[in-house]
Enzyme design. Sequence first.
Site, PDB file in Angstrom:
ATOM      1  N   GLU A 289      27.453  45.154  54.894  1.00 58.40           N
ATOM      2  CA  GLU A 289      26.035  46.165  54.996  1.00 58.40           C
ATOM      3  C   GLU A 289      24.981  45.245  55.164  1.00 58.40           C
ATOM      4  OE1 GLU A 289      25.170  48.281  51.064  1.00 58.40           O
ATOM      5  OE2 GLU A 289      24.770  49.908  52.278  1.00 58.40           O
TER       6      GLU A 289
ATOM      7  N   SER B  14      23.616  43.147  45.657  1.00 57.70           N
ATOM      8  CA  SER B  14      24.217  44.600  45.638  1.00 57.70           C
ATOM      9  C   SER B  14      23.085  45.579  45.340  1.00 57.70           C
ATOM     10  CB  SER B  14      25.489  44.766  44.797  1.00 57.70           C
ATOM     11  OG  SER B  14      25.055  44.428  43.488  1.00 57.70           O
TER      12      SER B  14
ATOM     13  N   HIS C 140      25.206  42.155  52.593  1.00 55.07           N
ATOM     14  CA  HIS C 140      26.077  42.572  51.428  1.00 55.07           C
ATOM     15  C   HIS C 140      27.613  42.836  51.762  1.00 55.07           C
ATOM     16  CE1 HIS C 140      26.681  46.040  48.137  1.00 55.07           C
ATOM     17  NE2 HIS C 140      27.008  44.816  47.672  1.00 55.07           N
TER      18      HIS C 140
ATOM     19  N   ASN D 239      25.874  51.474  47.384  1.00 53.09           N
ATOM     20  CA  ASN D 239      25.766  51.615  45.907  1.00 53.09           C
ATOM     21  C   ASN D 239      24.933  53.090  45.675  1.00 53.09           C
ATOM     22  OD1 ASN D 239      27.227  49.666  44.741  1.00 53.09           O
ATOM     23  ND2 ASN D 239      26.076  48.030  45.430  1.00 53.09           N
TER      24      ASN D 239
HETATM   25  N1  CAA Z   1      41.104  38.360  47.079  1.00 52.50           N
HETATM   26  C1  CAA Z   1      42.027  38.267  48.243  1.00 52.50           C
HETATM   27  N2  CAA Z   1      42.687  38.923  48.592  1.00 52.50           N
HETATM   28  C2  CAA Z   1      43.082  39.947  47.787  1.00 52.50           C
HETATM   29  C3  CAA Z   1      42.374  40.280  46.490  1.00 52.50           C
HETATM   30  C4  CAA Z   1      41.416  39.437  46.456  1.00 52.50           C
HETATM   31  N3  CAA Z   1      40.706  39.487  45.183  1.00 52.50           N
HETATM   32  N4  CAA Z   1      43.092  41.276  46.111  1.00 52.50           N
HETATM   33  C5  CAA Z   1      43.905  41.705  46.913  1.00 52.50           C
HETATM   34  N5  CAA Z   1      44.025  41.036  47.852  1.00 52.50           N
HETATM   35  C6  CAA Z   1      44.697  41.136  48.964  1.00 52.50           C
HETATM   36  C7  CAA Z   1      46.403  41.072  48.651  1.00 52.50           C
HETATM   37  O1  CAA Z   1      46.842  39.837  48.555  1.00 52.50           O
HETATM   38  C8  CAA Z   1      47.057  41.854  49.577  1.00 52.50           C
HETATM   39  O2  CAA Z   1      47.158  41.232  51.022  1.00 52.50           O
HETATM   40  P1  CAA Z   1      48.564  41.020  51.422  1.00 52.50           P
HETATM   41  O3  CAA Z   1      48.447  41.843  52.864  1.00 52.50           O
HETATM   42  O4  CAA Z   1      48.874  39.535  51.563  1.00 52.50           O
HETATM   43  O5  CAA Z   1      49.723  41.551  50.829  1.00 52.50           O
HETATM   44  C9  CAA Z   1      46.161  43.137  50.003  1.00 52.50           C
HETATM   45  O6  CAA Z   1      44.680  42.513  49.624  1.00 52.50           O
HETATM   46  C10 CAA Z   1      46.484  44.218  49.338  1.00 52.50           C
HETATM   47  O7  CAA Z   1      46.635  43.967  47.927  1.00 52.50           O
HETATM   48  P2  CAA Z   1      47.398  44.772  46.990  1.00 52.50           P
HETATM   49  O8  CAA Z   1      48.790  44.983  47.759  1.00 52.50           O
HETATM   50  O9  CAA Z   1      47.677  43.864  45.871  1.00 52.50           O
HETATM   51  O10 CAA Z   1      47.069  45.994  46.403  1.00 52.50           O
HETATM   52  P3  CAA Z   1      46.269  47.090  47.132  1.00 52.50           P
HETATM   53  O11 CAA Z   1      46.911  47.782  48.241  1.00 52.50           O
HETATM   54  O12 CAA Z   1      45.814  47.937  46.165  1.00 52.50           O
HETATM   55  O13 CAA Z   1      44.684  46.467  47.560  1.00 52.50           O
HETATM   56  C11 CAA Z   1      42.669  46.212  47.227  1.00 52.50           C
HETATM   57  C12 CAA Z   1      44.019  45.934  46.799  1.00 52.50           C
HETATM   58  C13 CAA Z   1      42.316  45.938  48.780  1.00 52.50           C
HETATM   59  C14 CAA Z   1      41.536  45.691  46.318  1.00 52.50           C
HETATM   60  C15 CAA Z   1      42.478  47.872  47.171  1.00 52.50           C
HETATM   61  O14 CAA Z   1      42.849  48.289  45.755  1.00 52.50           O
HETATM   62  C16 CAA Z   1      41.038  48.335  47.474  1.00 52.50           C
HETATM   63  O15 CAA Z   1      40.652  48.520  48.459  1.00 52.50           O
HETATM   64  N6  CAA Z   1      40.407  48.687  46.236  1.00 52.50           N
HETATM   65  C17 CAA Z   1      38.800  49.462  46.486  1.00 52.50           C
HETATM   66  C18 CAA Z   1      38.037  48.004  46.421  1.00 52.50           C
HETATM   67  C19 CAA Z   1      36.684  48.381  46.812  1.00 52.50           C
HETATM   68  O16 CAA Z   1      36.260  49.544  46.749  1.00 52.50           O
HETATM   69  N7  CAA Z   1      35.731  47.440  46.814  1.00 52.50           N
HETATM   70  C20 CAA Z   1      34.324  47.512  47.178  1.00 52.50           C
HETATM   71  C21 CAA Z   1      33.647  47.393  45.601  1.00 52.50           C
HETATM   72  S1  CAA Z   1      32.316  47.795  45.723  1.00 52.50           S
HETATM   73  C22 CAA Z   1      31.434  46.197  46.127  1.00 52.50           C
HETATM   74  O17 CAA Z   1      32.266  45.213  46.361  1.00 52.50           O
HETATM   75  C23 CAA Z   1      30.039  46.164  46.396  1.00 52.50           C
HETATM   76  C24 CAA Z   1      29.165  46.402  45.180  1.00 52.50           C
HETATM   77  O18 CAA Z   1      27.876  46.166  45.335  1.00 52.50           O
HETATM   78  C25 CAA Z   1      29.359  46.734  43.836  1.00 52.50           C
END
Ligand code: CAA
Length: 294
Positions: A152, A119, A140, A190
């Site tokens: 990315e 990341s 990424h 990031n």
């Molecule tokens: N693995 C697989 N599927 C997942 C999951 C996981 N860990 N978490 C949620 N899901 C799925 C759920 O099963 C659900 O699927 P369905 O269509 O079967 O219902 C779908 O995603 C939506 O989940 P929820 O309804 O439970 O909850 P939500 O609508 O809040 O979505 C989320 C969850 C997609 C995580 C959403 O909250 C989100 O987009 N959050 C922000 C995530 C983000 O910003 N990620 C980037 C982080 S930074 C990074 O990764 C890079 C780095 O370098 C740090």
Amino acid sequence: MAIVTVMVVGAGQMGAGIAQVAAQAGLKVYLRDVEQRFVDKGLAGIAKNLGRDVEKGRKTAAEVEAIQGRITGTLSLAPAAECDLVIEAIVENLAIKLALFRELDGLCPAHTILASNTSSLPITQLASATGRPERFIGMHFMNPVPVMKLVEIIRGIATSDETYAAVNGLAEQMGKTTAVVNDFPGFISNRVLMPMLNEAMFCFYEGIAGVAEIDTVMKLGMNHPMGPLTLADFIGLDTCLSIMNVLYDGFKDPRYRPCPLLVQMVQAGYLGKKTGRGFYTYNPDGSATPMVRH
Ligand code: CAA
């Protein structure tokens, strides 16, 4: 160049997610970790995600069986010798990654592309551990990998156009949208995200608002799916701190200084959701209680 067989090194949340989307795209996948229990946990996570796809009618049981059949768990790096691409998704530690890439470089045939899911560590520096910097690239993925659309793609100083084209095409085959960026600290994701999370931490640290209030402002005011402190807990506070330090060290600019509260929480072992405690405490009933400062 056709990519048919891949190895994903590291079966944690990111590695397992990458293995899943690669197998869904029709690739033969080796998922490697250093202990069987890590491999088993990664495979169980994949099985759970695919099981939900069947329940929701998005895939048939036969399709899921075929996807799972394309993934082989392993403790050995040796199958990298038959791979067109190796994607590294291990711990964010430069020395450990350099050692791994040195070993992979010795095992893999000349055509194999080596990729890192880091990341924030420099792609150019990781590539320097190998004799193939032109076939080295950053891929990424975002967490959770099966859900998030972005990959990315980070080009190191020596990454060739052919390597970029092959990896970009593969990410699209995995159903992802790509954005290509050059190799400078934090890339784009990031460099933009982490200072925002760090600023939210400063707002709490300075007593401007409570944890839940800060998250509510950004969730409902800016339409973010998660508030910044919830997201920091979800990413892991140790990861957030290490990325802030990469930005701070890389640019030598005080605007990237990590919030002292973030440093203290990491020292205390409050690493977010994975340890049950961060800016929220994660209760057994699934609820989360915001942190209060005394
Ligand atoms: N693995 C697989 N599927 C997942 C999951 C996981 N860990 N978490 C949620 N899901 C799925 C759920 O099963 C659900 O699927 P369905 O269509 O079967 O219902 C779908 O995603 C939506 O989940 P929820 O309804 O439970 O909850 P939500 O609508 O809040 O979505 C989320 C969850 C997609 C995580 C959403 O909250 C989100 O987009 N959050 C922000 C995530 C983000 O910003 N990620 C980037 C982080 S930074 C990074 O990764 C890079 C780095 O370098 C740090």
